[in-house]
Design a protein around this motif. Structure first.
Motif, PDB file in Angstrom:
ATOM      1  N   LYS A  68       0.841  -1.207   0.000  1.00 54.67           N
ATOM      2  CA  LYS A  68       0.000   0.000   0.000  1.00 54.67           C
ATOM      3  C   LYS A  68       0.875   1.256   0.000  1.00 54.67           C
ATOM      4  O   LYS A  68       0.542   2.262  -0.619  1.00 54.67           O
ATOM      5  N   ASP A  76       2.088   1.706  -3.475  1.00 50.69           N
ATOM      6  CA  ASP A  76       1.018   2.273  -4.315  1.00 50.69           C
ATOM      7  C   ASP A  76       0.964   3.798  -4.152  1.00 50.69           C
ATOM      8  O   ASP A  76       0.813   4.530  -5.126  1.00 50.69           O
ATOM      9  N   THR A 130       1.616   6.636  -7.124  1.00 47.72           N
ATOM     10  CA  THR A 130       0.630   7.684  -7.415  1.00 47.72           C
ATOM     11  C   THR A 130       1.291   9.054  -7.440  1.00 47.72           C
ATOM     12  O   THR A 130       0.922   9.930  -8.215  1.00 47.72           O
TER      13      THR A 130
END
Length: 270
Positions: A101, A104, A108
């Motif tokens: 996570k 991620d 981004t």
């Protein structure tokens, strides 16, 4: 034939427990939710202070340990109109990260880490951080989460760093009635399996129940423990549970599939 058919499966998770329930039901199992995580509290005031301190001070490295933590800090920066500065500074840092996570969140924001925990554990991450010469103080910005903070900080200090602790969120303890209810269900073998999605859930079960010994006994003989990944599985082993089902990749769906296959292989052995 599904291995979970007719199996009663306890779920210790809160977040995304509906998704896990649905998977178990689709495979013919019966899910029972015992939320052991406690409610998550985002600390906006602390996050704002952490962002301001981060921008004001200089650090030789930034360690981000959870996606929620990274996002909470970044949301605080956005609220203060400091997000441009925050991301610009992160871009120049040596970033060390743990967890998919967190990765991620970095992607981004087009940020690239130079150290990644290979197996998702903090131990692996720490092993890649070099010892520094005691004559120079190096400062690390460490985004922590409830787990093993003191232990991590001690380890980093031993390597010669001074540690700035950023704690953007925490978990409240779970309802003791729920903890005891799950412990009783396990001790009486009223469940066929229990799935855990974080080591906080494991810790909360073992630190808050009076039936610790009975729970371990039941797990080692009648009830199958399942963990979403290596960190959670290790926590179960640390409490004396010998058999833990876990997937290759730490994903909730994969954990349920793995549990289903475990029960299928049990059927074929009988």
């Amino acid at each position: 034939m599904s291995g979970l058919k007719g199996k009663k499966v306890g779920i210790a998770a809160v977040r995304r427990s509906e998704a896990i329930e649905k998977l178990i039901t689709n495979m013919g199992g019966e899910p029972f939710v015992f939320p052991l995580q406690g409610e998550q509290l985002l600390d906006e005031k602390a996050s704002r202070r952490h962002v301001e301190d981060y921008l004001r001070q200089s650090f030789s490295r930034v360690i981000l340990t959870t996606g929620i933590g990274a996002r909470t800090l970044s949301d605080a920066a956005i609220r203060e109109n400091l997000d441009g500065l925050f991301l610009q500074k992160l871009e120049k840092e040596s970033l060390a990260i743990r967890g998919s996570k967190t990765m991620d969140w970095l992607k981004t924001n087009e940020l690239f880490p130079d150290v990644i925990s290979e197996d998702g554990t903090m131990e692996n991450l720490l092993s890649q951080i070099p010892v520094v010469d005691q004559t120079e103080t190096r400062k690390i910005f460490l985004q922590t989460y409830n787990e093993d903070e003191e232990f991590l900080i001690r380890k980093l200090e031993k390597k010669g760093y001074s540690v700035y602790r950023a704690n953007p969120y925490r978990f409240l303890p779970p309802d003791p009635v729920v903890v005891e209810d799950l412990a009783l269900h396990i001790a009486n073998a009223q469940l066929d399996a229990v799935v855990f999605t974080s080591k906080t859930q494991v810790k909360n079960l073992f630190y808050q129940t009076k039936r610790r010994h009975e729970v371990v006994e039941a797990f080692n003989h009648h009830v199958q423990a399942a963990a979403v990944g290596k960190v959670t599985a290790q926590s179960l082993h640390d409490h004396g549970i010998s058999s833990v089902v876990q997937p290759e990749r730490p994903k909730m769906g994969a954990m349920i599939v793995e549990l289903d296959q475990y029960f299928q292989s049990q059927l074929s052995h009988h």
